[in-house]
Design a protein around this motif. Structure first.
Motif, PDB file in Angstrom:
ATOM      1  N   LEU A 146       0.564   8.241  -3.987  1.00 36.24           N
ATOM      2  CA  LEU A 146      -0.325   8.744  -2.950  1.00 36.24           C
ATOM      3  C   LEU A 146      -1.751   8.980  -3.443  1.00 36.24           C
ATOM      4  O   LEU A 146      -2.719   8.729  -2.743  1.00 36.24           O
ATOM      5  CB  LEU A 146       0.242  10.053  -2.380  1.00 36.24           C
TER       6      LEU A 146
ATOM      7  N   VAL B 157      -4.049   6.042  -3.111  1.00 40.03           N
ATOM      8  CA  VAL B 157      -4.332   5.468  -1.799  1.00 40.03           C
ATOM      9  C   VAL B 157      -5.700   5.914  -1.329  1.00 40.03           C
ATOM     10  O   VAL B 157      -6.015   7.072  -1.427  1.00 40.03           O
ATOM     11  CB  VAL B 157      -3.253   5.892  -0.779  1.00 40.03           C
TER      12      VAL B 157
ATOM     13  N   LEU C 255       0.835  -1.202   0.000  1.00 40.54           N
ATOM     14  CA  LEU C 255       0.000   0.000   0.000  1.00 40.54           C
ATOM     15  C   LEU C 255       0.873   1.255   0.000  1.00 40.54           C
ATOM     16  O   LEU C 255       0.577   2.246  -0.660  1.00 40.54           O
ATOM     17  CB  LEU C 255      -0.887  -0.025   1.243  1.00 40.54           C
ATOM     18  N   ARG C 256       1.974   1.173   0.719  1.00 41.15           N
ATOM     19  CA  ARG C 256       2.873   2.311   0.870  1.00 41.15           C
ATOM     20  C   ARG C 256       3.604   2.636  -0.434  1.00 41.15           C
ATOM     21  O   ARG C 256       3.990   3.767  -0.676  1.00 41.15           O
ATOM     22  CB  ARG C 256       3.897   1.944   1.943  1.00 41.15           C
ATOM     23  N   ARG C 257       3.806   1.598  -1.242  1.00 41.51           N
ATOM     24  CA  ARG C 257       4.540   1.789  -2.501  1.00 41.51           C
ATOM     25  C   ARG C 257       3.680   2.449  -3.564  1.00 41.51           C
ATOM     26  O   ARG C 257       4.198   2.955  -4.548  1.00 41.51           O
ATOM     27  CB  ARG C 257       5.036   0.441  -3.027  1.00 41.51           C
TER      28      ARG C 257
END
Lengths: 66, 325
Positions: free
Chosen positions: A63, A66, A58-60
């Motif tokens: 933005l 997300v 999710l972090r990769r």
């Protein structure tokens, strides 16, 4: 950092399965037993592994996705 | 004894600070917290009756968050604050810890029956174990506490939240007579929509009776595993993403997440009741413990997907995309 964390979770998931105690039943057939706390160890490690891996995925993502 | 210096010349600061023994705010607070962590660990080692994971988790979290924050993002004028330790206060800090250890060892025999018990005495003892954090005030009072807390308000609140809410096994055990009924009633309400002829037997461990499978909800079904997993994973997310996170939203997101885990646990038990009474009774009995963990991590991931973008402070994140990506 990420690799270390993933490695720690993986080790946590795999190590308890090596702690299975071997026993023999009445017919003297080898039989494996696993204690509840070992099963819990495997469960929480697998769940933590899934959670951490999902978080890093999710972090990769960019933005705005997300 | 106490020095609070506003050093106007930033270039001269490191040398001056080194010579005078004063530390920038972040390093001072880190030193205080690390000393606390070591002292609390030693207290619990030498007096096992003091054992409680809450002060350790709370202090460790505060240390990690202060470390993650670094020395950036202070309000103007506060980045040059320096604090120093005095020998008297450090001595008082260790003396207080020694006193706690001796007192705890002295009373161990009397307190032992209460340790871990779900009773008023046990709860009071659990509360008293937090006194191991009190000597830290001796170190923090070496500087204006409100000054350093105003710089690290978010980190202090996060530490407090961890101290009070992380791994709430004792709380759930204490609340089980009431919480168990709420959980079982909620599961009954959901399962009743999908399983005809379901019944409810009220007791300390309520049972949902069905045509093929009766499900008894015991303390281990309280969802404590889900809450613990959520605490661990949410804590990891917060520590890794601390700077770009919007602190207020993260705070709300944490408590909403605990509620989401409660709902997830209710859905998990409902699925056992429904599937178990639709021909999968044997499979449910066999895999429900291991499957529960995976279910909880899926609930966590779904929740994180829904809230992650919201909890990130997009303004600062877009300014520093490398910290998020």
């Amino acid at each position: 950092m990420k690799k270390l964390l993933l490695l720690a979770c993986l080790a946590g998931a795999l190590l308890p399965s090596g702690a299975k105690a071997e026993d023999h039943d009445r017919e003297d057939h080898p039989k494996h037993h696993m204690r509840v706390n070992e099963m819990t160890g495997i469960g929480i490690s697998a769940a933590a592994l899934v959670g951490v891996a999902g978080y890093f995925l999710l972090r990769r993502r960019p933005l705005h996705l997300v | 004894m106490v020095s609070l210096n506003n050093t106007p010349d930033a270039s001269a600061r490191p040398r001056t600070a080194l010579l005078s023994g004063s530390l920038p705010a972040s390093r001072f607070l880190l030193s205080v917290l690390l000393l606390t962590l070591i002292a609390v660990t030693l207290d619990q080692f030498f007096s096992p009756i003091l054992y409680s994971s809450s002060p350790l988790w709370a202090t460790a979290t505060w240390v990690l968050l202060v470390w993650r924050r670094g020395e950036t993002s202070f309000p103007p004028g506060n980045d040059q604050l320096h604090f120093s330790f005095s020998t008297q206060r450090v001595t008082a800090f260790f003396a207080a810890h020694l006193l706690i250890v001796f007192a705890a060892r002295w009373f161990t025999e009397a307190l032992q029956p209460l340790a871990g018990s779900v009773s008023l005495g046990g709860t009071l003892l659990a509360g008293m174990k937090l006194c191991v954090l009190a000597p830290t005030l001796a170190l923090l009072s070496a500087c204006p506490v409100e000054r350093i807390l105003s710089l690290y308000t978010a980190e202090a609140i996060a530490g407090l939240v961890v101290l009070i809410t992380f791994f709430p096994r004792r709380t759930l055990e204490s609340l089980w007579p009431w919480y168990g009924q709420v959980l079982a009633r909620f599961v009954y309400f959901l399962a009743d929509l999908m399983v005809p002829g379901i019944g409810y037997i009220r007791s300390l461990t309520p049972t949902l009776t069905g045509p093929d499978l009766d499900v008894t909800i015991i303390l281990d079904c309280s969802g404590i595993n889900g809450f613990e997993l959520f605490d661990l994973l949410f804590g990891l997310v917060v520590i890794l993403d601390w700077n770009p996170l919007c602190k207020r939203r993260t705070f709300l997101s944490y408590f909403a997440g605990l509620f989401a885990m409660f709902l997830g646990n209710a859905l998990r038990i409902t699925s056992f009741v429904v599937l178990g009474n639709h021909g999968f009774a044997e499979s449910i009995t066999r895999v429900h413990i291991a499957a529960g963990w995976i279910f909880f991590s899926v609930v966590f991931l779904v929740y994180l997907c829904l809230t992650y973008g919201w909890t990130l402070n997009k303004k600062s994140a877009s300014a520093e995309p490398q910290t998020v990506a």
